[in-house]
Design a protein around this motif. Structure first.
Motif, mmCIF file in Angstrom:
data_model
loop_
_atom_site.group_PDB
_atom_site.id
_atom_site.type_symbol
_atom_site.label_atom_id
_atom_site.label_comp_id
_atom_site.label_asym_id
_atom_site.label_seq_id
_atom_site.Cartn_x
_atom_site.Cartn_y
_atom_site.Cartn_z
ATOM 1 N N GLN A 273 0.842 -1.193 0.000
ATOM 2 C CA GLN A 273 0.000 0.000 0.000
ATOM 3 C C GLN A 273 0.878 1.244 0.000
ATOM 4 N N ALA A 274 1.939 1.224 0.790
ATOM 5 C CA ALA A 274 2.857 2.362 0.841
ATOM 6 C C ALA A 274 3.518 2.587 -0.514
ATOM 7 N N LEU A 275 3.899 1.512 -1.174
ATOM 8 C CA LEU A 275 4.540 1.633 -2.484
ATOM 9 C C LEU A 275 3.580 2.211 -3.521
ATOM 10 N N LEU A 276 2.334 1.750 -3.510
ATOM 11 C CA LEU A 276 1.387 2.276 -4.502
ATOM 12 C C LEU A 276 1.016 3.721 -4.181
ATOM 13 N N ASP A 277 1.022 4.085 -2.898
ATOM 14 C CA ASP A 277 0.779 5.482 -2.537
ATOM 15 C C ASP A 277 1.897 6.376 -3.067
ATOM 16 N N ALA A 278 3.133 5.937 -2.858
ATOM 17 C CA ALA A 278 4.284 6.710 -3.342
ATOM 18 C C ALA A 278 4.270 6.803 -4.866
ATOM 19 N N PHE A 279 3.936 5.701 -5.523
ATOM 20 C CA PHE A 279 3.871 5.682 -6.987
ATOM 21 C C PHE A 279 2.819 6.671 -7.493
ATOM 22 N N THR A 280 1.667 6.700 -6.820
ATOM 23 C CA THR A 280 0.587 7.606 -7.206
ATOM 24 C C THR A 280 1.008 9.060 -7.029
ATOM 25 N N ILE A 281 1.696 9.354 -5.947
ATOM 26 C CA ILE A 281 2.172 10.723 -5.705
ATOM 27 C C ILE A 281 3.227 11.121 -6.731
ATOM 28 N N LYS A 282 4.128 10.191 -7.049
ATOM 29 C CA LYS A 282 5.186 10.500 -8.019
ATOM 30 C C LYS A 282 4.637 10.728 -9.419
ATOM 31 N N GLU A 283 3.491 10.160 -9.728
ATOM 32 C CA GLU A 283 2.883 10.439 -11.029
ATOM 33 C C GLU A 283 2.498 11.913 -11.141
ATOM 34 N N LYS A 284 2.122 12.526 -10.025
ATOM 35 C CA LYS A 284 1.748 13.942 -10.019
ATOM 36 C C LYS A 284 2.939 14.845 -9.745
ATOM 37 N N PHE A 285 3.893 14.353 -8.958
ATOM 38 C CA PHE A 285 5.094 15.111 -8.619
ATOM 39 C C PHE A 285 6.318 14.241 -8.923
ATOM 40 N N PRO A 286 6.803 14.256 -10.160
ATOM 41 C CA PRO A 286 7.933 13.384 -10.529
ATOM 42 C C PRO A 286 9.131 13.521 -9.595
ATOM 43 N N ASP A 287 9.396 14.723 -9.107
ATOM 44 C CA ASP A 287 10.410 14.914 -8.071
ATOM 45 C C ASP A 287 9.668 15.355 -6.809
ATOM 46 N N PRO A 288 9.327 14.397 -5.931
ATOM 47 C CA PRO A 288 8.453 14.721 -4.803
ATOM 48 C C PRO A 288 9.164 15.315 -3.587
ATOM 49 N N ARG A 289 10.471 15.460 -3.670
ATOM 50 C CA ARG A 289 11.209 15.961 -2.511
ATOM 51 C C ARG A 289 10.707 17.339 -2.098
ATOM 52 N N GLY A 290 10.431 17.492 -0.807
ATOM 53 C CA GLY A 290 9.943 18.761 -0.289
ATOM 54 C C GLY A 290 8.435 18.911 -0.316
ATOM 55 N N LYS A 291 7.728 18.003 -0.991
ATOM 56 C CA LYS A 291 6.273 18.051 -0.983
ATOM 57 C C LYS A 291 5.759 17.620 0.396
ATOM 58 N N LYS A 292 4.517 18.001 0.703
ATOM 59 C CA LYS A 292 3.958 17.728 2.022
ATOM 60 C C LYS A 292 2.680 16.893 1.917
ATOM 61 N N VAL A 293 2.600 15.848 2.752
ATOM 62 C CA VAL A 293 1.423 14.984 2.796
ATOM 63 C C VAL A 293 0.859 14.998 4.212
ATOM 64 N N LEU A 294 -0.400 15.403 4.325
ATOM 65 C CA LEU A 294 -1.088 15.420 5.614
ATOM 66 C C LEU A 294 -1.950 14.174 5.719
ATOM 67 N N ILE A 295 -1.633 13.296 6.677
ATOM 68 C CA ILE A 295 -2.398 12.064 6.898
ATOM 69 C C ILE A 295 -3.393 12.310 8.021
ATOM 70 N N ILE A 296 -4.686 12.125 7.706
ATOM 71 C CA ILE A 296 -5.762 12.455 8.645
ATOM 72 C C ILE A 296 -6.521 11.199 9.064
ATOM 73 N N GLY A 297 -6.733 11.068 10.376
ATOM 74 C CA GLY A 297 -7.631 10.017 10.836
ATOM 75 C C GLY A 297 -7.092 9.145 11.943
ATOM 76 N N ASP A 298 -7.412 7.862 11.832
ATOM 77 C CA ASP A 298 -7.100 6.875 12.861
ATOM 78 C C ASP A 298 -5.653 6.405 12.706
ATOM 79 N N ILE A 299 -4.721 7.233 13.126
ATOM 80 C CA ILE A 299 -3.294 6.903 13.015
ATOM 81 C C ILE A 299 -2.949 5.734 13.931
ATOM 82 N N LEU A 300 -3.573 5.705 15.093
ATOM 83 C CA LEU A 300 -3.232 4.732 16.134
ATOM 84 C C LEU A 300 -3.347 3.290 15.654
ATOM 85 N N HIS A 301 -4.400 2.982 14.907
ATOM 86 C CA HIS A 301 -4.648 1.606 14.484
ATOM 87 C C HIS A 301 -4.231 1.339 13.035
#
Length: 326
Positions: A137-165
Protein backbone atom coordinates in the motif's frame (compact mmCIF):
# COMPACT_ATOMS: atom_id res chain seq x y z
CA UNK A 1 20.57 -6.43 -2.49
CA UNK A 2 18.61 -9.56 -3.30
CA UNK A 3 15.32 -10.10 -1.46
CA UNK A 4 13.29 -13.19 -0.78
CA UNK A 5 10.49 -11.45 1.13
CA UNK A 6 8.77 -8.08 1.42
CA UNK A 7 7.70 -7.74 5.05
CA UNK A 8 8.05 -4.04 5.82
CA UNK A 9 9.09 -0.65 4.51
CA UNK A 10 11.62 0.25 7.20
CA UNK A 11 14.18 -2.28 5.94
CA UNK A 12 13.99 -1.17 2.29
CA UNK A 13 16.84 0.94 0.92
CA UNK A 14 16.15 4.04 -1.16
CA UNK A 15 17.57 2.38 -4.28
CA UNK A 16 15.23 -0.61 -3.83
CA UNK A 17 12.24 1.71 -3.54
CA UNK A 18 13.30 3.63 -6.66
CA UNK A 19 13.75 0.35 -8.53
CA UNK A 20 10.26 -0.88 -7.62
CA UNK A 21 8.65 2.44 -8.55
CA UNK A 22 10.46 2.47 -11.92
CA UNK A 23 9.40 -1.12 -12.58
CA UNK A 24 5.83 -0.19 -11.66
CA UNK A 25 5.91 2.51 -14.33
CA UNK A 26 7.02 -0.04 -16.93
CA UNK A 27 4.30 -2.51 -15.95
CA UNK A 28 1.62 0.17 -15.99
CA UNK A 29 2.61 1.26 -19.49
CA UNK A 30 2.51 -2.38 -20.54
CA UNK A 31 -0.96 -3.28 -19.34
CA UNK A 32 -2.58 0.05 -20.21
CA UNK A 33 -1.75 -0.80 -23.82
CA UNK A 34 -2.87 -3.97 -25.59
CA UNK A 35 -0.54 -6.34 -23.68
CA UNK A 36 -2.43 -7.79 -20.72
CA UNK A 37 -0.22 -10.74 -19.85
CA UNK A 38 3.51 -11.52 -19.88
CA UNK A 39 5.32 -14.79 -19.04
CA UNK A 40 7.52 -13.40 -16.23
CA UNK A 41 6.21 -15.88 -13.62
CA UNK A 42 5.08 -18.64 -15.95
CA UNK A 43 5.24 -21.97 -14.12
CA UNK A 44 5.31 -20.25 -10.71
CA UNK A 45 2.59 -20.53 -8.06
CA UNK A 46 1.20 -17.78 -5.84
CA UNK A 47 -0.79 -18.64 -2.72
CA UNK A 48 -3.23 -16.09 -1.30
CA UNK A 49 -3.35 -16.62 2.48
CA UNK A 50 -5.77 -14.05 3.88
CA UNK A 51 -6.89 -14.46 7.48
CA UNK A 52 -8.74 -11.12 7.28
CA UNK A 53 -11.35 -9.96 4.80
CA UNK A 54 -10.03 -7.96 1.87
CA UNK A 55 -11.34 -6.83 -1.49
CA UNK A 56 -8.90 -4.31 -2.97
CA UNK A 57 -5.61 -5.86 -1.83
CA UNK A 58 -6.66 -9.45 -2.49
CA UNK A 59 -8.05 -8.82 -5.97
CA UNK A 60 -5.12 -6.52 -6.85
CA UNK A 61 -2.55 -9.20 -5.98
CA UNK A 62 -4.54 -11.86 -7.81
CA UNK A 63 -4.80 -9.79 -11.00
CA UNK A 64 -1.10 -8.86 -10.75
CA UNK A 65 -0.03 -12.49 -10.41
CA UNK A 66 -2.21 -13.63 -13.30
CA UNK A 67 -0.88 -10.87 -15.55
CA UNK A 68 2.59 -12.26 -14.84
CA UNK A 69 1.29 -15.71 -15.90
CA UNK A 70 1.52 -17.23 -12.40
CA UNK A 71 -0.90 -19.84 -11.12
CA UNK A 72 -2.96 -18.44 -8.24
CA UNK A 73 -4.43 -20.48 -5.40
CA UNK A 74 -6.83 -18.92 -2.91
CA UNK A 75 -6.53 -20.60 0.49
CA UNK A 76 -10.02 -20.60 1.98
CA UNK A 77 -9.57 -20.07 5.71
CA UNK A 78 -13.22 -20.82 6.50
CA UNK A 79 -12.95 -24.30 4.96
CA UNK A 80 -9.45 -25.15 6.17
CA UNK A 81 -8.23 -27.16 9.17
CA UNK A 82 -7.57 -23.84 10.91
CA UNK A 83 -11.21 -23.88 11.96
CA UNK A 84 -10.47 -27.25 13.61
CA UNK A 85 -7.63 -25.85 15.69
CA UNK A 86 -4.69 -26.25 13.31
CA UNK A 87 -1.87 -23.84 14.18
CA UNK A 88 -0.36 -21.38 11.72
CA UNK A 89 2.90 -23.36 11.84
CA UNK A 90 1.09 -26.58 10.90
CA UNK A 91 -0.66 -24.75 8.07
CA UNK A 92 2.69 -23.45 6.75
CA UNK A 93 4.22 -26.94 6.89
CA UNK A 94 1.30 -28.18 4.81
CA UNK A 95 1.65 -25.34 2.32
CA UNK A 96 5.42 -25.83 2.14
CA UNK A 97 4.82 -29.42 1.09
CA UNK A 98 2.84 -28.05 -1.84
CA UNK A 99 6.03 -26.30 -3.06
CA UNK A 100 4.35 -22.93 -3.59
CA UNK A 101 6.69 -20.18 -4.80
CA UNK A 102 5.04 -17.07 -3.33
CA UNK A 103 2.78 -16.55 -0.32
CA UNK A 104 0.78 -13.34 0.00
CA UNK A 105 -0.39 -13.16 3.60
CA UNK A 106 -2.70 -10.90 5.59
CA UNK A 107 -3.24 -11.51 9.29
CA UNK A 108 -4.57 -9.63 12.29
CA UNK A 109 -1.45 -10.29 14.35
CA UNK A 110 1.59 -8.07 13.86
CA UNK A 111 4.73 -9.92 12.83
CA UNK A 112 3.06 -13.10 11.60
CA UNK A 113 4.20 -12.73 7.96
CA UNK A 114 7.79 -12.58 9.24
CA UNK A 115 7.27 -15.77 11.20
CA UNK A 116 5.94 -17.47 8.08
CA UNK A 117 8.89 -16.19 6.02
CA UNK A 118 11.35 -17.81 8.44
CA UNK A 119 9.64 -21.18 8.06
CA UNK A 120 9.37 -21.44 4.29
CA UNK A 121 11.53 -21.12 1.21
CA UNK A 122 8.66 -19.37 -0.58
CA UNK A 123 8.85 -15.62 -1.07
CA UNK A 124 6.49 -14.05 1.47
CA UNK A 125 4.71 -10.73 0.90
CA UNK A 126 3.08 -8.95 3.82
CA UNK A 127 -0.36 -7.81 2.67
CA UNK A 128 -1.10 -6.27 6.07
CA UNK A 129 -0.38 -7.51 9.59
CA UNK A 130 -2.40 -6.04 12.42
CA UNK A 131 -1.59 -2.38 13.02
CA UNK A 132 2.05 -3.00 12.00
CA UNK A 133 2.78 -2.70 8.26
CA UNK A 134 1.25 -2.70 4.78
CA UNK A 135 4.27 -2.30 2.45
CA UNK A 136 2.59 -2.63 -0.94
CA UNK A 137 0.00 0.00 0.00
CA UNK A 138 2.86 2.36 0.84
CA UNK A 139 4.54 1.63 -2.48
CA UNK A 140 1.39 2.28 -4.50
CA UNK A 141 0.78 5.48 -2.54
CA UNK A 142 4.28 6.71 -3.34
CA UNK A 143 3.87 5.68 -6.99
CA UNK A 144 0.59 7.61 -7.21
CA UNK A 145 2.17 10.72 -5.70
CA UNK A 146 5.19 10.50 -8.02
CA UNK A 147 2.88 10.44 -11.03
CA UNK A 148 1.75 13.94 -10.02
CA UNK A 149 5.09 15.11 -8.62
CA UNK A 150 7.93 13.38 -10.53
CA UNK A 151 10.41 14.91 -8.07
CA UNK A 152 8.45 14.72 -4.80
CA UNK A 153 11.21 15.96 -2.51
CA UNK A 154 9.94 18.76 -0.29
CA UNK A 155 6.27 18.05 -0.98
CA UNK A 156 3.96 17.73 2.02
CA UNK A 157 1.42 14.98 2.80
CA UNK A 158 -1.09 15.42 5.61
CA UNK A 159 -2.40 12.06 6.90
CA UNK A 160 -5.76 12.46 8.65
CA UNK A 161 -7.63 10.02 10.84
CA UNK A 162 -7.10 6.88 12.86
CA UNK A 163 -3.29 6.90 13.01
CA UNK A 164 -3.23 4.73 16.13
CA UNK A 165 -4.65 1.61 14.48
CA UNK A 166 -3.37 2.22 10.95
CA UNK A 167 -0.71 0.03 9.37
CA UNK A 168 -1.11 2.20 6.27
CA UNK A 169 -0.09 5.34 8.17
CA UNK A 170 3.04 3.63 9.50
CA UNK A 171 4.19 2.17 6.20
CA UNK A 172 3.26 5.10 3.98
CA UNK A 173 4.76 7.79 6.24
CA UNK A 174 8.00 5.80 6.51
CA UNK A 175 8.30 5.35 2.75
CA UNK A 176 7.38 8.93 1.88
CA UNK A 177 10.04 10.25 4.21
CA UNK A 178 12.61 7.98 2.55
CA UNK A 179 11.73 9.81 -0.69
CA UNK A 180 12.20 13.23 0.89
CA UNK A 181 8.49 13.96 1.33
CA UNK A 182 7.36 15.70 4.51
CA UNK A 183 4.58 14.03 6.49
CA UNK A 184 2.26 15.28 9.25
CA UNK A 185 -0.52 13.59 11.25
CA UNK A 186 -3.96 15.01 12.09
CA UNK A 187 -6.66 13.38 14.17
CA UNK A 188 -8.37 13.23 17.54
CA UNK A 189 -5.85 13.18 20.37
CA UNK A 190 -7.08 9.69 21.25
CA UNK A 191 -6.26 8.39 17.74
CA UNK A 192 -2.89 10.08 17.14
CA UNK A 193 -0.09 8.38 19.10
CA UNK A 194 1.45 10.77 21.61
CA UNK A 195 4.91 9.59 20.71
CA UNK A 196 5.58 9.85 16.97
CA UNK A 197 8.91 10.43 15.18
CA UNK A 198 10.22 13.94 15.79
CA UNK A 199 10.20 14.51 12.02
CA UNK A 200 6.39 14.17 11.88
CA UNK A 201 4.33 17.13 13.17
CA UNK A 202 1.31 16.06 15.22
CA UNK A 203 -1.91 18.08 14.87
CA UNK A 204 -5.29 17.73 16.55
CA UNK A 205 -6.80 20.89 15.01
CA UNK A 206 -7.84 20.88 11.34
CA UNK A 207 -7.16 24.56 10.68
CA UNK A 208 -3.70 24.36 12.25
CA UNK A 209 -2.89 21.32 10.11
CA UNK A 210 -4.00 23.06 6.91
CA UNK A 211 -1.84 26.05 7.83
CA UNK A 212 1.09 23.60 7.50
CA UNK A 213 0.31 23.91 3.74
CA UNK A 214 0.08 20.30 2.53
CA UNK A 215 0.14 19.34 -1.14
CA UNK A 216 -1.76 16.09 -0.55
CA UNK A 217 -4.51 15.31 1.97
CA UNK A 218 -4.44 11.58 2.76
CA UNK A 219 -7.56 10.32 4.55
CA UNK A 220 -7.49 7.11 6.57
CA UNK A 221 -10.46 4.85 7.13
CA UNK A 222 -11.77 4.97 10.68
CA UNK A 223 -11.26 1.36 11.75
CA UNK A 224 -14.20 0.68 14.05
CA UNK A 225 -13.35 -3.04 14.09
CA UNK A 226 -9.98 -2.37 15.77
CA UNK A 227 -11.35 0.01 18.40
CA UNK A 228 -12.20 -1.77 21.63
CA UNK A 229 -13.27 1.51 23.28
CA UNK A 230 -14.96 4.67 21.94
CA UNK A 231 -12.27 7.10 20.75
CA UNK A 232 -14.58 9.97 19.74
CA UNK A 233 -18.15 11.04 20.65
CA UNK A 234 -19.90 10.04 17.42
CA UNK A 235 -19.38 9.47 13.70
CA UNK A 236 -21.23 12.71 12.97
CA UNK A 237 -18.92 14.62 15.30
CA UNK A 238 -15.83 13.02 13.74
CA UNK A 239 -16.96 14.07 10.26
CA UNK A 240 -17.66 17.62 11.44
CA UNK A 241 -14.27 18.04 13.13
CA UNK A 242 -11.92 15.95 10.98
CA UNK A 243 -13.78 14.87 7.86
CA UNK A 244 -13.70 16.49 4.43
CA UNK A 245 -17.07 18.23 4.35
CA UNK A 246 -18.47 20.02 1.33
CA UNK A 247 -17.18 23.33 2.70
CA UNK A 248 -13.70 21.95 3.28
CA UNK A 249 -13.69 20.31 -0.15
CA UNK A 250 -14.33 23.71 -1.72
CA UNK A 251 -11.36 25.13 0.19
CA UNK A 252 -9.17 22.19 -0.86
CA UNK A 253 -10.23 22.71 -4.47
CA UNK A 254 -9.35 26.42 -4.31
CA UNK A 255 -5.85 25.46 -3.12
CA UNK A 256 -5.44 22.76 -5.78
CA UNK A 257 -4.70 19.98 -3.29
CA UNK A 258 -4.87 16.27 -4.10
CA UNK A 259 -6.93 13.84 -2.00
CA UNK A 260 -6.02 10.19 -1.35
CA UNK A 261 -7.63 7.34 0.61
CA UNK A 262 -6.52 3.68 0.85
CA UNK A 263 -10.12 2.41 0.88
CA UNK A 264 -12.64 1.22 1.57
CA UNK A 265 -14.18 4.66 1.99
CA UNK A 266 -16.64 5.45 4.79
CA UNK A 267 -18.81 8.10 3.16
CA UNK A 268 -20.07 10.64 5.65
CA UNK A 269 -17.23 9.81 8.03
CA UNK A 270 -13.84 10.56 6.44
CA UNK A 271 -15.30 12.37 3.46
CA UNK A 272 -18.45 13.64 1.81
CA UNK A 273 -19.85 12.10 -1.37
CA UNK A 274 -18.58 14.97 -3.52
CA UNK A 275 -14.95 13.96 -2.91
CA UNK A 276 -15.39 10.95 -5.18
CA UNK A 277 -16.11 13.31 -8.11
CA UNK A 278 -13.40 15.82 -7.19
CA UNK A 279 -11.07 16.27 -10.18
CA UNK A 280 -7.95 15.99 -7.99
CA UNK A 281 -9.09 12.91 -6.12
CA UNK A 282 -6.48 10.15 -6.61
CA UNK A 283 -8.51 7.37 -4.99
CA UNK A 284 -9.25 5.60 -8.28
CA UNK A 285 -5.61 6.08 -9.34
CA UNK A 286 -4.51 4.27 -6.19
CA UNK A 287 -6.67 1.26 -7.03
CA UNK A 288 -5.35 1.12 -10.60
CA UNK A 289 -1.73 1.59 -9.54
CA UNK A 290 -1.99 -1.21 -7.01
CA UNK A 291 -1.87 -3.76 -9.81
CA UNK A 292 1.31 -2.50 -11.48
CA UNK A 293 3.06 -2.01 -8.13
CA UNK A 294 2.25 -5.55 -7.03
CA UNK A 295 3.38 -6.89 -10.40
CA UNK A 296 6.71 -5.15 -9.77
CA UNK A 297 6.98 -6.67 -6.28
CA UNK A 298 6.19 -10.20 -7.44
CA UNK A 299 8.63 -9.89 -10.34
CA UNK A 300 11.35 -8.55 -7.99
CA UNK A 301 11.25 -11.13 -5.21
CA UNK A 302 12.99 -14.45 -5.71
CA UNK A 303 12.12 -17.48 -3.58
CA UNK A 304 15.43 -18.54 -2.02
CA UNK A 305 17.46 -16.99 -4.87
CA UNK A 306 18.97 -13.80 -6.23
CA UNK A 307 17.65 -11.15 -8.54
CA UNK A 308 20.56 -9.87 -10.64
CA UNK A 309 18.51 -7.30 -12.55
CA UNK A 310 17.75 -5.41 -9.34
CA UNK A 311 21.39 -5.48 -8.27
CA UNK A 312 22.47 -4.18 -11.67
CA UNK A 313 19.92 -1.40 -11.39
CA UNK A 314 21.17 -0.50 -7.89
CA UNK A 315 24.75 -0.27 -9.16
CA UNK A 316 23.58 1.96 -12.01
CA UNK A 317 21.73 4.26 -9.61
CA UNK A 318 24.73 4.58 -7.31
CA UNK A 319 26.78 5.95 -10.19
CA UNK A 320 24.01 8.05 -11.71
CA UNK A 321 23.50 11.70 -10.95
CA UNK A 322 19.82 11.47 -11.76
CA UNK A 323 18.95 10.00 -8.37
CA UNK A 324 20.03 11.83 -5.24
CA UNK A 325 20.56 9.48 -2.34
CA UNK A 326 19.81 10.71 1.17
Amino acid sequence: MARKDLLDIASLHREEIEFLLDQSTSFKKLFTRSVKKIPALEGKSVLMLFYEASTRTHSSFEVAAKRLSAEVTNFNIDHSSITKGESVRETIETLQAMRTDYIVVRHGHSGLPGMIARQTTAAVINAGDGAHEHPTQALLDAFTIKEKFPDPRGKKVLIIGDILHSRVARSTSTLLQKLGIEVAYLGPGSLVPRYVPASIPRFTDYEAAMAWAPDVVYLLRVQMERQDVQFFPSVREYHRVYGITNTRLAEISDRGLYIMHPGPVNRGVELCDAVMDYERSLITNQVENGISVRMAVLDWLTPGGEFPRQEAYAAQQRTSSTVTMP
